[in-house]
Design a protein around this motif. Structure first.
Motif, PDB file in Angstrom:
ATOM      1  N   ALA A 295       0.837  -1.204   0.000  1.00  0.00           N
ATOM      2  CA  ALA A 295       0.000   0.000   0.000  1.00  0.00           C
ATOM      3  C   ALA A 295       0.871   1.253   0.000  1.00  0.00           C
ATOM      4  CB  ALA A 295      -0.915  -0.022   1.218  1.00  0.00           C
ATOM      5  N   ALA A 296       1.943   1.204   0.769  1.00  0.00           N
ATOM      6  CA  ALA A 296       2.848   2.356   0.786  1.00  0.00           C
ATOM      7  C   ALA A 296       3.511   2.544  -0.580  1.00  0.00           C
ATOM      8  CB  ALA A 296       3.911   2.158   1.862  1.00  0.00           C
ATOM      9  N   GLN A 297       3.810   1.420  -1.226  1.00  0.00           N
ATOM     10  CA  GLN A 297       4.410   1.520  -2.561  1.00  0.00           C
ATOM     11  C   GLN A 297       3.419   2.119  -3.558  1.00  0.00           C
ATOM     12  OE1 GLN A 297       7.781   0.601  -3.737  1.00  0.00           O
ATOM     13  NE2 GLN A 297       6.784   2.121  -5.018  1.00  0.00           N
ATOM     14  N   SER A 298       2.174   1.707  -3.424  1.00  0.00           N
ATOM     15  CA  SER A 298       1.147   2.277  -4.305  1.00  0.00           C
ATOM     16  C   SER A 298       1.027   3.779  -4.094  1.00  0.00           C
ATOM     17  CB  SER A 298      -0.189   1.580  -4.031  1.00  0.00           C
ATOM     18  OG  SER A 298      -1.208   2.155  -4.807  1.00  0.00           O
ATOM     19  N   ALA A 299       1.092   4.183  -2.829  1.00  0.00           N
ATOM     20  CA  ALA A 299       1.020   5.623  -2.551  1.00  0.00           C
ATOM     21  C   ALA A 299       2.256   6.340  -3.093  1.00  0.00           C
ATOM     22  CB  ALA A 299       0.895   5.835  -1.036  1.00  0.00           C
ATOM     23  N   ALA A 300       3.395   5.673  -3.003  1.00  0.00           N
ATOM     24  CA  ALA A 300       4.623   6.293  -3.516  1.00  0.00           C
ATOM     25  C   ALA A 300       4.535   6.491  -5.028  1.00  0.00           C
ATOM     26  CB  ALA A 300       5.829   5.426  -3.157  1.00  0.00           C
TER      27      ALA A 300
ATOM     28  N   PHE B 117      -2.100  -2.226  -9.357  1.00  0.00           N
ATOM     29  CA  PHE B 117      -1.490  -3.423  -8.773  1.00  0.00           C
ATOM     30  C   PHE B 117      -2.468  -4.581  -8.903  1.00  0.00           C
ATOM     31  CE2 PHE B 117       2.335  -1.877  -6.599  1.00  0.00           C
ATOM     32  CZ  PHE B 117       2.161  -0.519  -6.731  1.00  0.00           C
ATOM     33  N   SER B 118      -1.940  -5.773  -9.169  1.00  0.00           N
ATOM     34  CA  SER B 118      -2.809  -6.943  -9.322  1.00  0.00           C
ATOM     35  C   SER B 118      -1.985  -8.212  -9.094  1.00  0.00           C
ATOM     36  CB  SER B 118      -3.441  -6.956 -10.720  1.00  0.00           C
ATOM     37  OG  SER B 118      -2.422  -7.006 -11.687  1.00  0.00           O
ATOM     38  N   ASN B 119      -2.676  -9.350  -9.263  1.00  0.00           N
ATOM     39  CA  ASN B 119      -2.051 -10.676  -9.133  1.00  0.00           C
ATOM     40  C   ASN B 119      -1.341 -10.851  -7.785  1.00  0.00           C
ATOM     41  OD1 ASN B 119      -2.897 -11.270 -11.759  1.00  0.00           O
ATOM     42  ND2 ASN B 119      -1.018 -10.440 -12.649  1.00  0.00           N
ATOM     43  N   PHE B 120      -2.025 -10.547  -6.752  1.00  0.00           N
ATOM     44  CA  PHE B 120      -1.418 -10.673  -5.426  1.00  0.00           C
ATOM     45  C   PHE B 120      -1.344 -12.145  -5.017  1.00  0.00           C
ATOM     46  CE2 PHE B 120      -4.024  -6.798  -5.635  1.00  0.00           C
ATOM     47  CZ  PHE B 120      -3.023  -5.862  -5.560  1.00  0.00           C
ATOM     48  N   ASP B 121      -0.260 -12.453  -4.297  1.00  0.00           N
ATOM     49  CA  ASP B 121      -0.109 -13.804  -3.753  1.00  0.00           C
ATOM     50  C   ASP B 121       0.810 -13.710  -2.533  1.00  0.00           C
ATOM     51  OD1 ASP B 121      -0.469 -16.464  -3.480  1.00  0.00           O
ATOM     52  OD2 ASP B 121       1.069 -17.048  -4.945  1.00  0.00           O
ATOM     53  N   VAL B 122       0.446 -14.403  -1.497  1.00  0.00           N
ATOM     54  CA  VAL B 122       1.233 -14.376  -0.259  1.00  0.00           C
ATOM     55  C   VAL B 122       1.866 -15.746  -0.070  1.00  0.00           C
ATOM     56  CG1 VAL B 122       1.196 -13.939   2.221  1.00  0.00           C
ATOM     57  CG2 VAL B 122      -0.417 -12.740   0.718  1.00  0.00           C
ATOM     58  N   ASP B 123       3.185 -15.753   0.100  1.00  0.00           N
ATOM     59  CA  ASP B 123       3.856 -17.042   0.279  1.00  0.00           C
ATOM     60  C   ASP B 123       3.903 -17.399   1.766  1.00  0.00           C
ATOM     61  OD1 ASP B 123       5.791 -15.494   1.391  1.00  0.00           O
ATOM     62  OD2 ASP B 123       7.296 -15.813  -0.163  1.00  0.00           O
ATOM     63  N   LYS B 124       4.557 -18.496   2.053  1.00  0.00           N
ATOM     64  CA  LYS B 124       4.590 -18.988   3.434  1.00  0.00           C
ATOM     65  C   LYS B 124       5.326 -18.026   4.351  1.00  0.00           C
ATOM     66  CE  LYS B 124       4.325 -23.826   2.072  1.00  0.00           C
ATOM     67  NZ  LYS B 124       5.065 -25.121   1.987  1.00  0.00           N
ATOM     68  N   ALA B 125       6.284 -17.299   3.823  1.00  0.00           N
ATOM     69  CA  ALA B 125       7.039 -16.348   4.642  1.00  0.00           C
ATOM     70  C   ALA B 125       6.297 -15.029   4.832  1.00  0.00           C
ATOM     71  CB  ALA B 125       8.408 -16.087   3.993  1.00  0.00           C
ATOM     72  N   GLY B 126       5.161 -14.915   4.215  1.00  0.00           N
ATOM     73  CA  GLY B 126       4.381 -13.690   4.340  1.00  0.00           C
ATOM     74  C   GLY B 126       4.707 -12.636   3.314  1.00  0.00           C
ATOM     75  N   LEU B 127       5.613 -12.957   2.406  1.00  0.00           N
ATOM     76  CA  LEU B 127       5.943 -11.989   1.346  1.00  0.00           C
ATOM     77  C   LEU B 127       4.812 -11.959   0.328  1.00  0.00           C
ATOM     78  CD1 LEU B 127       9.713 -12.833   0.753  1.00  0.00           C
ATOM     79  CD2 LEU B 127       8.744 -10.967   2.096  1.00  0.00           C
ATOM     80  N   VAL B 128       4.512 -10.761  -0.140  1.00  0.00           N
ATOM     81  CA  VAL B 128       3.412 -10.580  -1.082  1.00  0.00           C
ATOM     82  C   VAL B 128       4.002 -10.375  -2.474  1.00  0.00           C
ATOM     83  CG1 VAL B 128       1.399  -9.203  -1.689  1.00  0.00           C
ATOM     84  CG2 VAL B 128       2.029  -9.504   0.724  1.00  0.00           C
TER      85      VAL B 128
END
Lengths: 180, 242
Positions: free
Chosen positions: B147-152, B164-175
């Motif tokens: 979200a901060a990147q989108s605002a930037a 922004f699209s195609n979101f996916d969260v891995d096991k480490a929590g990285l999006v």
């Protein structure tokens, strides 16, 4: 009676001279010649203007440094000379720490987006595609070298694929121009 | 004693004077003179016409010769040289005005990328009008970072319609995500020398063309410039910065 016939005959002869020679000659050959003379005068005036303009242009051209003219010709050559361009790119890539492969050439007018050149454009173009491999810093250095090259190359397509090693694969499409 | 006026003074008969006949003779002579004058004028006009025709013919011949000489003095190669020089100058100006310098965009991107976000894929397509479409894939530390990147990106005037699209969260929590946006032509066109790192000069492999193809005479850097810190991910560099 005789005293009147002679003057009348003379007047008729005068009229005949005027109608048979003077008038046809004035509206025929002389009019044509006069128009031709006017055209020649105009052409000679134009020739004088050409001479003056040629001298003026030659003077202006002579004020340009030969080196500047040479650089201008290098900037926009008379032919694509893409082989030398590839050699130059390879040399630049070597100094930047980038390796190049997979050169391909496509006519700029046949590209998907069009050449971007108007039909009356003074230049022609080709699209040179190449794959580069190297670090991001090396690529920035390579890209700046391309952008500041004396011969202009427009990077119209850039595709970057990341890797875990910090060495990326860059697919570039460069548009190269030459004077038509 | 006075003599009456009716009585003739002489017995010698006198011939009656004929004044009217003398007047008719004078008129005939005048008519003859006028006709002769008219004929003379006609003859002079014919002579003048003939002479003028010959004069025009001579002028035409002389002018034709002058024009032929002038034409012969025109060197087609000189004319072609001037035309090509003019075309080269005009076209060169146009190419410089529309020269694409994506370094500016990369510099902008480096400045707008948060330290918690990294990109691992980038595609830039520049249109004929010098606008560009950019598609990127990357990884963010969290959705908040995204979200901060989108605002930037929204704060960068030259980045338009970032999506922004195609979101996916891995096991480490990285999006992981992808983002697409348009670039203003001002970011695509320009002089990269102001904000770009030093570049090795582009030169021919042969000495004869080194000078002619060298645009920037900046010496090659001994080390490659490091990417700005803004592109360094805070998380482990699973996705190296661009």
């Amino acid at each position: 009676m005789t005293n009147r016939i002679l003057p009348a005959g003379l007047i008729l002869i005068a009229i005949a001279i005027f109608l048979a020679y003077v008038r046809p000659t004035l509206i025929g050959p002389i009019a044509g010649l006069s128009a031709g003379v006017d055209q020649y005068k105009a052409a000679l005036t134009a020739a004088d203007r050409y001479d003056a303009r040629e001298a003026e242009l030659a003077s202006e051209r002579d004020q340009l440094a030969p080196d500047a003219l040479s650089r201008l010709t290098t900037f926009l050559p008379d032919g694509v000379d893409n082989v030398r361009m590839i050699l130059d790119l390879t040399a630049l890539a070597g100094r930047s720490g980038i390796s190049l492969s997979g050169f391909s050439i496509r006519d700029g007018s046949q590209s998907a987006s069009g050449s971007g050149l108007a039909s009356g454009s003074l230049v022609d173009s080709v699209d040179l595609s190449v794959t580069a491999t190297g670090t991001y810093g090396a690529f920035r250095s390579f890209l700046t070298g391309i952008e500041t090259s004396l011969r202009p190359m427009d990077l119209i397509n850039l595709d970057v694929k990341g890797s875990a090693t910090g060495v990326y694969t860059y697919t570039l499409t460069l548009r190269i121009y030459w004077l038509r | 004693m006075a003599i009456s006026p009716q009585i003739p003074t002489s017995f010698v008969p006198r011939q009656p004077t004929d004044a009217g006949q003398r007047r008719r003779r004078t008129g005939a002579n005048l008519f003859l003179l006028v006709s002769i004058a008219i004929l003379a004028v006609a003859i002079l006009a014919a002579g003048g016409t003939f002479a003028y025709e010959k004069y025009l013919q001579s002028v035409t011949t002389a002018d034709a010769a002058k024009l032929a000489t002038a034409e012969a003095n025109i060197d087609p190669n000189t004319v072609e040289g001037f035309v090509r020089l003019r075309n080269r100058l005009t076209a060169a100006g146009g190419l410089l005005d529309d020269h694409i310098a994506l370094s500016q965009f990369l510099t902008t991107l480096e400045g707008a990328t948060l330290s918690t976000v990294s990109f691992d894929g980038l595609n830039v397509q520049v249109a004929d009008d010098r606008s560009a479409k950019v598609t990127m894939t990357g990884t963010a530390k969290s959705f908040n970072s995204l979200a901060a990147q989108s605002a930037a990106f929204a704060n960068v005037p030259t980045i338009k319609r970032a999506l922004f699209s195609n979101f996916d969260v891995d096991k480490a929590g990285l999006v992981s995500f992808s983002v697409a946006f348009d670039l203003d032509a001002k970011t695509v066109i320009g002089n990269p020398a102001a904000d770009a790192p030093p570049a090795p000069a582009m030169a021919s492999t042969t000495a004869t063309t080194t000078a002619s193809t060298t645009g920037a005479s900046v010496p090659a850097p001994t080390t490659t410039p490091p990417p700005p810190s803004g592109t360094q991910p805070a998380t482990p560099p699973a996705a190296p910065p661009l």
